[in-house]
Design a protein around this motif. Structure first.
Motif, PDB file in Angstrom:
ATOM      1  N   THR B 169      24.929  -3.437  32.639  1.00  0.00           N
ATOM      2  CA  THR B 169      23.884  -3.172  31.647  1.00  0.00           C
ATOM      3  C   THR B 169      22.525  -3.065  32.313  1.00  0.00           C
ATOM      4  O   THR B 169      21.731  -2.172  32.000  1.00  0.00           O
ATOM      5  CB  THR B 169      23.851  -4.305  30.603  1.00  0.00           C
ATOM      6  N   VAL B 170      22.250  -4.000  33.233  1.00  0.00           N
ATOM      7  CA  VAL B 170      20.943  -3.984  33.890  1.00  0.00           C
ATOM      8  C   VAL B 170      20.776  -2.700  34.693  1.00  0.00           C
ATOM      9  O   VAL B 170      19.699  -2.114  34.730  1.00  0.00           O
ATOM     10  CB  VAL B 170      20.790  -5.224  34.794  1.00  0.00           C
ATOM     11  N   ARG B 171      21.879  -2.257  35.330  1.00  0.00           N
ATOM     12  CA  ARG B 171      21.794  -1.028  36.128  1.00  0.00           C
ATOM     13  C   ARG B 171      21.595   0.197  35.267  1.00  0.00           C
ATOM     14  O   ARG B 171      21.101   1.217  35.738  1.00  0.00           O
ATOM     15  CB  ARG B 171      23.081  -0.864  36.947  1.00  0.00           C
ATOM     16  N   SER B 172      21.997   0.109  33.960  1.00  0.00           N
ATOM     17  CA  SER B 172      22.112   1.335  33.190  1.00  0.00           C
ATOM     18  C   SER B 172      20.771   2.017  32.930  1.00  0.00           C
ATOM     19  O   SER B 172      20.712   3.235  32.943  1.00  0.00           O
ATOM     20  CB  SER B 172      22.819   1.046  31.871  1.00  0.00           C
ATOM     21  N   SER B 173      19.682   1.273  32.652  1.00  0.00           N
ATOM     22  CA  SER B 173      18.429   1.975  32.385  1.00  0.00           C
ATOM     23  C   SER B 173      17.239   1.074  32.642  1.00  0.00           C
ATOM     24  O   SER B 173      17.370  -0.150  32.674  1.00  0.00           O
ATOM     25  CB  SER B 173      18.380   2.483  30.938  1.00  0.00           C
ATOM     26  N   ALA B 174      16.076   1.684  32.766  1.00  0.00           N
ATOM     27  CA  ALA B 174      14.861   0.919  33.053  1.00  0.00           C
ATOM     28  C   ALA B 174      14.472   0.055  31.878  1.00  0.00           C
ATOM     29  O   ALA B 174      13.925  -1.028  32.042  1.00  0.00           O
ATOM     30  CB  ALA B 174      13.712   1.856  33.400  1.00  0.00           C
ATOM     31  N   SER B 175      14.805   0.530  30.629  1.00  0.00           N
ATOM     32  CA  SER B 175      14.400  -0.257  29.469  1.00  0.00           C
ATOM     33  C   SER B 175      15.159  -1.569  29.417  1.00  0.00           C
ATOM     34  O   SER B 175      14.725  -2.524  28.786  1.00  0.00           O
ATOM     35  CB  SER B 175      14.619   0.536  28.193  1.00  0.00           C
ATOM     36  N   GLN B 176      16.329  -1.624  30.076  1.00  0.00           N
ATOM     37  CA  GLN B 176      17.063  -2.890  30.115  1.00  0.00           C
ATOM     38  C   GLN B 176      16.377  -3.894  31.033  1.00  0.00           C
ATOM     39  O   GLN B 176      16.530  -5.093  30.859  1.00  0.00           O
ATOM     40  CB  GLN B 176      18.500  -2.670  30.623  1.00  0.00           C
ATOM     41  N   ILE B 177      15.661  -3.386  32.042  1.00  0.00           N
ATOM     42  CA  ILE B 177      15.049  -4.308  33.001  1.00  0.00           C
ATOM     43  C   ILE B 177      13.797  -4.914  32.413  1.00  0.00           C
ATOM     44  O   ILE B 177      13.535  -6.095  32.588  1.00  0.00           O
ATOM     45  CB  ILE B 177      14.724  -3.556  34.309  1.00  0.00           C
ATOM     46  N   VAL B 178      12.990  -4.125  31.700  1.00  0.00           N
ATOM     47  CA  VAL B 178      11.706  -4.640  31.228  1.00  0.00           C
ATOM     48  C   VAL B 178      11.846  -5.419  29.927  1.00  0.00           C
ATOM     49  O   VAL B 178      10.871  -5.980  29.464  1.00  0.00           O
ATOM     50  CB  VAL B 178      10.669  -3.519  31.024  1.00  0.00           C
ATOM     51  N   ARG B 179      13.055  -5.451  29.328  1.00  0.00           N
ATOM     52  CA  ARG B 179      13.126  -6.184  28.054  1.00  0.00           C
ATOM     53  C   ARG B 179      12.884  -7.663  28.310  1.00  0.00           C
ATOM     54  O   ARG B 179      13.381  -8.231  29.274  1.00  0.00           O
ATOM     55  CB  ARG B 179      14.435  -5.909  27.330  1.00  0.00           C
ATOM     56  N   PRO B 180      12.066  -8.298  27.440  1.00  0.00           N
ATOM     57  CA  PRO B 180      11.650  -9.669  27.716  1.00  0.00           C
ATOM     58  C   PRO B 180      12.830 -10.638  27.844  1.00  0.00           C
ATOM     59  O   PRO B 180      12.768 -11.559  28.660  1.00  0.00           O
ATOM     60  CB  PRO B 180      10.783 -10.036  26.519  1.00  0.00           C
ATOM     61  N   ALA B 181      13.881 -10.427  27.034  1.00  0.00           N
ATOM     62  CA  ALA B 181      14.994 -11.367  27.070  1.00  0.00           C
ATOM     63  C   ALA B 181      15.584 -11.444  28.468  1.00  0.00           C
ATOM     64  O   ALA B 181      15.887 -12.517  28.988  1.00  0.00           O
ATOM     65  CB  ALA B 181      16.060 -10.938  26.078  1.00  0.00           C
ATOM     66  N   HIS B 182      15.711 -10.285  29.109  1.00  0.00           N
ATOM     67  CA  HIS B 182      16.299 -10.253  30.436  1.00  0.00           C
ATOM     68  C   HIS B 182      15.427 -11.005  31.438  1.00  0.00           C
ATOM     69  O   HIS B 182      15.891 -11.840  32.196  1.00  0.00           O
ATOM     70  CB  HIS B 182      16.506  -8.800  30.848  1.00  0.00           C
ATOM     71  N   LEU B 183      14.106 -10.693  31.403  1.00  0.00           N
ATOM     72  CA  LEU B 183      13.200 -11.333  32.361  1.00  0.00           C
ATOM     73  C   LEU B 183      13.132 -12.842  32.126  1.00  0.00           C
ATOM     74  O   LEU B 183      13.139 -13.635  33.075  1.00  0.00           O
ATOM     75  CB  LEU B 183      11.814 -10.716  32.245  1.00  0.00           C
ATOM     76  N   LEU B 184      13.066 -13.242  30.836  1.00  0.00           N
ATOM     77  CA  LEU B 184      12.951 -14.668  30.536  1.00  0.00           C
ATOM     78  C   LEU B 184      14.217 -15.410  30.947  1.00  0.00           C
ATOM     79  O   LEU B 184      14.148 -16.496  31.532  1.00  0.00           O
ATOM     80  CB  LEU B 184      12.696 -14.871  29.044  1.00  0.00           C
TER      81      LEU B 184
END
Lengths: 221, 320
Positions: B169-184
């Motif tokens: 999922t993380v590899r799939s698109s840039a919007s997955q990386i910047v989503r706050p849930a992922h970073l937090l």
């Protein structure tokens, strides 16, 4: 599985989350000077978000707002407060009524209430995702907790100022197109608050030679 | 057309990479920490020499312990080497045993390893070992909610809690990386890793100051090859956790997408490189913060808990 917000919405949400985390940082921070620094950082993040919205959503008035709040909240207010602190020679905040871990847990509950209460309203905005609105309400509520659990004048003043940051975050979401004059009026409200709190700090420290509000509970005849 | 490795060989390479590289990562971190403090520091290969020395020594057990005491280091090592089968260490695609357990399962296996060591320490009657065992279990109970909330946010993001799925999922698109849930969630996991690997601000990694000892105190009564296994095991656990952070959350790039020898070898090199970057960050943190008093660790954990809870909140609001 949920729809993934786009890159702009995602980044805007991250910036809004940073505002909330800075608020929690102020809640945890015991050294007054660092609390003021965190407030400056939070204001910087809010101004940056205003600039991001101005660039990303083509609302050029917001550039002026970002510049004004940068000058006022990142530079002037922290300078005034640190200047007041320099005269008082007190560095550590008076003990909060709750421990750090407890007050963080209480604030998580309060912030969660704010999140879901506002999320349930279903307000949609043209410029920013709704999550940013929920986050801003959480910032306001955590600022209340900060003012309630701390027993010193500076933390309470910082809590009040950062509450204003939460409100300006909310206004970015729901009223980005609001006439600039209203937004600027908000900022000058803050300036009045700074003067009032400055006088309060001075007078309080002059009378009780401490910043702690626990001296206020004594009865005067 | 490059040569393809048999899949079981790739599978075996995952724990092997961890096993071989782990002491080296610890060595680099120790070296870097020393350089940042203005010391020359031990050789990077020093952990390997230490292990070789300990394996050559005789081992003594305290009076009154039973076979559990001697079995614990071996069981713990086995646990730490089971987890690399479950997480994407080298490949983007799931290997045959890769779906044996999810993130929660991997967490259970890691806790089992730490549990058997704690029980072995309890048997010894040595006060420091017992103190370490008791403390490590107490604080593990405090960090557990953080791990659970990280797993929840992974589950909400991917719909499963398989590490391979989140990495994809993380590899799939840039919007997955910047989503706050992922970073937090990644931030919260990093704080948990600082705790689990016994780093500042929770615990001093080197030194023998028993006031702050948690994990490090448990192995006081082991000696010889058993102590070597415990030390090697905790280095492996550290690299496993770094791998989880890197290859599932932060940077799941550079993994082999096929079993070709070249890409698998490249994946090994990238993994070590990325782990060194995380190790460098950890070394900087080690050198720039003070150790927290034991009773302030709850404050540290409350920060990690805050990050993971906000991650789940933003996901429920649909903005994560």
């Amino acid at each position: 599985m949920q729809p993934v917000p786009g890159v702009f919405e995602g980044s805007a949400n991250v910036v809004a989350v940073l505002v909330l985390l800075a608020e929690f940082g102020m809640l945890r921070q015991a050294v007054l000077r660092d609390q003021v620094r965190l407030y400056a950082l939070q204001s910087l993040v809010v101004s940056a978000l205003a600039a991001i919205v101005a660039a990303g959503r083509d609302v050029p008035e917001l550039y002026a707002l970002a510049g004004l709040s940068l000058a006022l909240k990142v530079v002037i207010v922290p300078l005034v407060v640190t200047r007041l602190l320099r005269d008082t020679s007190e560095e550590i905040a008076g003990s909060g009524t709750l421990g750090v871990a407890t007050s963080v847990l209480v604030s998580i509950v309060v912030a969660g209430f704010g999140f879901f209460a506002v999320g349930a309203l279903g307000i949609h905005s043209r410029v920013l995702p709704t999550t940013a609105l929920s986050l801003s309400i959480a910032v306001v509520l955590v600022a209340f907790v900060l003012m309630i659990v701390r027993r010193d004048v500076v933390s309470q003043a910082i809590g009040f100022f950062s509450l204003e940051n939460g409100v300006s975050l909310a206004s970015l979401v729901v009223a980005a197109g609001l006439p600039l004059i209203l937004e600027v009026a908000f900022l000058f409200d803050l300036l009045v608050a700074v003067v009032v709190f400055g006088v309060l700090m001075r007078v309080h420290h002059g009378r009780t030679s401490s910043l702690s509000t626990s001296a206020l509970t004594r009865l005067r005849g | 057309m490059s040569l393809l490795l048999p899949i079981p060989a790739v599978q075996a390479l995952q724990p092997l990479t961890i096993l071989v590289a782990a002491p080296g990562i610890s060595g680099v971190i120790a070296k870097l920490e020393a350089r940042l403090q203005g010391r020359r520091g031990p050789r990077i290969l020093q952990p390997y020499y230490d292990l070789a020395k300990l394996f050559a020594k005789e081992s003594l057990a305290p009076a009154g312990v039973n076979a559990w005491f001697l079995a614990a280091p071996i069981v713990a090592m086995a646990c730490y080497l089971t987890v690399p089968l479950l997480i994407p260490v080298l490949t983007t695609f799931g290997l045959p045993w890769g779906y044996m357990g999810d993130i929660l399962g991997g967490g259970f296996v890691l806790s089992l390893g730490s549990f058997v060591v704690a029980v072995a320490a309890l048997q010894t009657g040595g006060p420091y070992a017992q103190l370490g065992a008791s403390r490590s279990k107490t604080f593990a109970a405090i960090t557990e909610p953080v791990v659970l909330f990280v797993v929840f946010s992974v589950a909400l993001v991917t719909g499963t809690d398989l590490p391979y799925a989140l990495a994809a999922t993380v590899r799939s698109s840039a919007s997955q990386i910047v989503r706050p849930a992922h970073l937090l969630a990644a931030g919260a996991l990093f704080l948990v890793i600082l705790y689990e690997t016994g780093r500042i601000p929770v615990e001093t990694h080197t030194g023998t100051n028993e006031f702050g000892m948690i994990e490090e105190a448990r192995s006081f009564e082991h000696s010889g090859p058993y102590l070597a296994l415990l030390k090697w095991g905790s280095a492996c656990k550290q690299l496993v956790l770094y791998t989880l952070l890197i290859n599932v959350f932060l940077a799941p790039w550079g993994l082999a997408s096929s079993a070709a020898i070249g890409s698998v070898a490249l994946a090994i090199v990238t993994l070590v490189g990325k782990a060194l970057v995380v190790g460098a960050a950890v070394a900087v943190i080690d050198d720039s913060f003070a150790k927290l008093r034991l009773f302030k660790i709850t404050d540290f954990v409350s920060a990690a808990f805050l990050l993971s809870v906000v991650a789940v909140f933003t996901l429920y609001l649909g903005g994560g």
